[in-house]
Write a protein that holds these residues in place. Structure first.
Motif, PDB file in Angstrom:
ATOM      1  N   LYS A 106      48.757  34.436  43.166  1.00  0.00           N
ATOM      2  CA  LYS A 106      47.540  34.337  43.958  1.00  0.00           C
ATOM      3  C   LYS A 106      47.242  35.678  44.624  1.00  0.00           C
ATOM      4  O   LYS A 106      48.126  36.344  45.131  1.00  0.00           O
ATOM      5  CB  LYS A 106      47.696  33.247  45.013  1.00  0.00           C
ATOM      6  CG  LYS A 106      46.421  33.007  45.822  1.00  0.00           C
ATOM      7  CD  LYS A 106      46.628  31.891  46.828  1.00  0.00           C
ATOM      8  CE  LYS A 106      45.363  31.678  47.650  1.00  0.00           C
ATOM      9  NZ  LYS A 106      45.537  30.609  48.653  1.00  0.00           N
ATOM     10  N   PHE A 107      45.971  36.057  44.569  1.00  0.00           N
ATOM     11  CA  PHE A 107      45.537  37.312  45.187  1.00  0.00           C
ATOM     12  C   PHE A 107      45.510  37.138  46.709  1.00  0.00           C
ATOM     13  O   PHE A 107      44.811  36.275  47.240  1.00  0.00           O
ATOM     14  CB  PHE A 107      44.147  37.688  44.666  1.00  0.00           C
ATOM     15  CG  PHE A 107      43.671  39.030  45.134  1.00  0.00           C
ATOM     16  CD1 PHE A 107      43.984  40.173  44.432  1.00  0.00           C
ATOM     17  CD2 PHE A 107      42.900  39.163  46.281  1.00  0.00           C
ATOM     18  CE1 PHE A 107      43.545  41.415  44.845  1.00  0.00           C
ATOM     19  CE2 PHE A 107      42.463  40.402  46.712  1.00  0.00           C
ATOM     20  CZ  PHE A 107      42.783  41.521  45.979  1.00  0.00           C
ATOM     21  N   ASP A 108      46.300  37.948  47.398  1.00  0.00           N
ATOM     22  CA  ASP A 108      46.379  37.871  48.860  1.00  0.00           C
ATOM     23  C   ASP A 108      45.415  38.897  49.448  1.00  0.00           C
ATOM     24  O   ASP A 108      45.731  40.078  49.589  1.00  0.00           O
ATOM     25  CB  ASP A 108      47.808  38.144  49.335  1.00  0.00           C
ATOM     26  CG  ASP A 108      48.029  37.758  50.794  1.00  0.00           C
ATOM     27  OD1 ASP A 108      47.022  37.671  51.536  1.00  0.00           O
ATOM     28  OD2 ASP A 108      49.187  37.549  51.186  1.00  0.00           O
ATOM     29  N   TYR A 109      44.202  38.463  49.793  1.00  0.00           N
ATOM     30  CA  TYR A 109      43.162  39.367  50.291  1.00  0.00           C
ATOM     31  C   TYR A 109      43.574  39.991  51.621  1.00  0.00           C
ATOM     32  O   TYR A 109      43.411  41.204  51.820  1.00  0.00           O
ATOM     33  CB  TYR A 109      41.850  38.602  50.442  1.00  0.00           C
ATOM     34  CG  TYR A 109      40.664  39.466  50.757  1.00  0.00           C
ATOM     35  CD1 TYR A 109      39.853  39.954  49.738  1.00  0.00           C
ATOM     36  CD2 TYR A 109      40.325  39.799  52.073  1.00  0.00           C
ATOM     37  CE1 TYR A 109      38.766  40.770  50.012  1.00  0.00           C
ATOM     38  CE2 TYR A 109      39.239  40.614  52.356  1.00  0.00           C
ATOM     39  CZ  TYR A 109      38.456  41.083  51.313  1.00  0.00           C
ATOM     40  OH  TYR A 109      37.376  41.879  51.585  1.00  0.00           O
ATOM     41  N   GLN A 144      46.061  42.776  51.195  1.00  0.00           N
ATOM     42  CA  GLN A 144      45.454  43.988  50.655  1.00  0.00           C
ATOM     43  C   GLN A 144      44.695  44.748  51.745  1.00  0.00           C
ATOM     44  O   GLN A 144      44.718  45.985  51.796  1.00  0.00           O
ATOM     45  CB  GLN A 144      44.515  43.625  49.501  1.00  0.00           C
ATOM     46  CG  GLN A 144      45.210  43.058  48.278  1.00  0.00           C
ATOM     47  CD  GLN A 144      46.069  44.091  47.579  1.00  0.00           C
ATOM     48  OE1 GLN A 144      45.767  45.278  47.601  1.00  0.00           O
ATOM     49  NE2 GLN A 144      47.160  43.647  46.986  1.00  0.00           N
ATOM     50  N   GLU A 163      39.573  40.508  43.330  1.00  0.00           N
ATOM     51  CA  GLU A 163      40.033  39.120  43.348  1.00  0.00           C
ATOM     52  C   GLU A 163      39.338  38.300  42.265  1.00  0.00           C
ATOM     53  O   GLU A 163      39.927  37.381  41.691  1.00  0.00           O
ATOM     54  CB  GLU A 163      39.777  38.504  44.728  1.00  0.00           C
ATOM     55  CG  GLU A 163      40.331  37.097  44.889  1.00  0.00           C
ATOM     56  CD  GLU A 163      40.151  36.560  46.294  1.00  0.00           C
ATOM     57  OE1 GLU A 163      40.801  35.563  46.639  1.00  0.00           O
ATOM     58  OE2 GLU A 163      39.343  37.147  47.045  1.00  0.00           O
ATOM     59  N   LYS A 194      37.460  44.490  37.513  1.00  0.00           N
ATOM     60  CA  LYS A 194      38.107  45.756  37.860  1.00  0.00           C
ATOM     61  C   LYS A 194      37.126  46.921  37.839  1.00  0.00           C
ATOM     62  O   LYS A 194      37.239  47.840  38.646  1.00  0.00           O
ATOM     63  CB  LYS A 194      39.266  46.030  36.902  1.00  0.00           C
ATOM     64  CG  LYS A 194      40.428  45.065  37.062  1.00  0.00           C
ATOM     65  CD  LYS A 194      41.600  45.477  36.176  1.00  0.00           C
ATOM     66  CE  LYS A 194      42.790  44.546  36.380  1.00  0.00           C
ATOM     67  NZ  LYS A 194      43.946  44.946  35.546  1.00  0.00           N
TER      68      LYS A 194
END
Length: 337
Positions: A223-226, A229, A303, A307
């Motif tokens: 999972k992308f941890d905003y 970041q 996220e 890109k």
């Protein structure tokens, strides 16, 4: 009123911002932008006015800007090899520009120039080579009564006097006219590692083992941890208390753009990507050089798996430009894409 001031040159970029409403003049006249470029022993300070920008040389590193009242103090000691910075203070009918040099100033002049297609006035400063300075310090000065002095006096080091400013440009600096106007540089390219030759190891023959083939389990998606970041790139910890304080500040002052950025970042960290992107886009309508808003939008695009969009927003953040520490983090983030 000032816009964000960009300090740049053909080979060295100095990133710096000055508070708004730092310089005012008569109606219809004012200082809009200041740019500084540096190349080797040459430094240029470009003043861009919205009217006539009259600049006069007053002395050793001192200049007079007529018709514009300005007050600022810029510290460039960590960015420039030639100057520690410069100050501008109000004076009768204008402002005094005082440049603090780190080397011996050989020659200085003012002239009209063109910066980004706009007429401007440039201050060109030329400094002595460090090797020449050391040679000047090592050369003893001869006087008529030199033989009458004691041995201790002759042995004592004699500092060389600071040379007076020349009225004409030295021959070795005649090529300074080729120095282009200050411009922003592209971000540093990732370092290329030399190709490594694989090490050949002898392969030991072993008896085959018959095993039942089973499909490997698919790896669990990460999972992308905003919020993580944001903390890594901007140093902001988006805790519930931090986000609540930002919302309260923005509610009491709708023009608190710093709090608006934090609210947009908190919305994205809470999973409200569309709302957060709209908030950050609205901030960029008011402050096009807000690098934090560009980073927030880049992380939203990252996220979502876009890109190329994230890379473009990261590039916009570098062009803003951000402080040096944040610039390094952004370049590292772009390398990982």
């Amino acid at each position: 009123m000032f816009r964000n001031i960009v300090i740049a040159a053909g080979i060295i970029t100095l990133a710096l911002c000055v508070p708004l409403e730092a310089a005012q003049g008569a109606p219809g006249q004012g200082l809009e932008d200041v740019q500084v470029g540096e190349k080797d022993l040459q430094t240029r300070i470009a003043l861009i006015c919205n009217g006539a920008c009259g600049l006069e040389k007053r002395g050793d590193g001192v200049f007079f800007l007529r018709g514009v009242t300005a007050e600022m103090s810029l510290d460039l000691s960590a960015r420039s090899h030639n100057i520690d910075g410069f100050t501008m203070v109000p004076d009768a009918e204008g402002s005094l520009l005082n440049v603090a040099s780190r080397r011996i100033l050989e020659y200085a002049n003012t002239k009209s120039c063109v910066i980004s297609g706009r007429p401007a006035t440039c201050v060109d400063l030329f400094y002595a080579d460090a090797v020449a300075q050391q040679a000047a310090l090592a050369t003893p000065s001869l006087t008529p009564n030199a033989e009458a002095k004691s041995a201790s006096e002759r042995a004592a080091p004699k500092p060389a006097p600071k040379p007076s400013l020349r009225e004409s440009e030295p021959e070795r600096l005649s090529r300074f006219a080729s120095l282009g106007p200050p411009e922003r540089l592209a971000p540093p390219q990732p370092a290329r590692l030399a190709s490594l030759q694989p090490v050949q190891k002898p392969v030991e023959t072993a008896k085959p083992v018959i095993r039942e083939e089973r499909p490997l389990p698919a790896p669990a998606p990460q999972k992308f941890d905003y919020a993580a970041q944001v903390e890594a790139l901007l140093g902001k910890n988006l805790t519930p208390g931090y986000c609540a304080s930002a919302r309260a500040t923005l509610q009491s002052d709708p023009w608190a753009l710093g709090a608006m950025v934090d609210v947009g970042l908190c919305e994205a960290a809470a999973g409200k990507s569309e709302t957060a992107d709209a908030t950050l886009a609205r901030i960029l309508e008011y402050t096009p050089d807000n690098y934090e808003a560009y980073i927030g939008r880049a992380l939203i695009a990252l996220e979502a798996g876009e890109k190329s969009v994230a890379r473009r927003y990261f590039q916009n953040a570098l062009d803003a430009p951000p402080p040096m520490e944040e610039s390094t983090r952004i370049v590292e983030a772009m390398r990982s894409l």
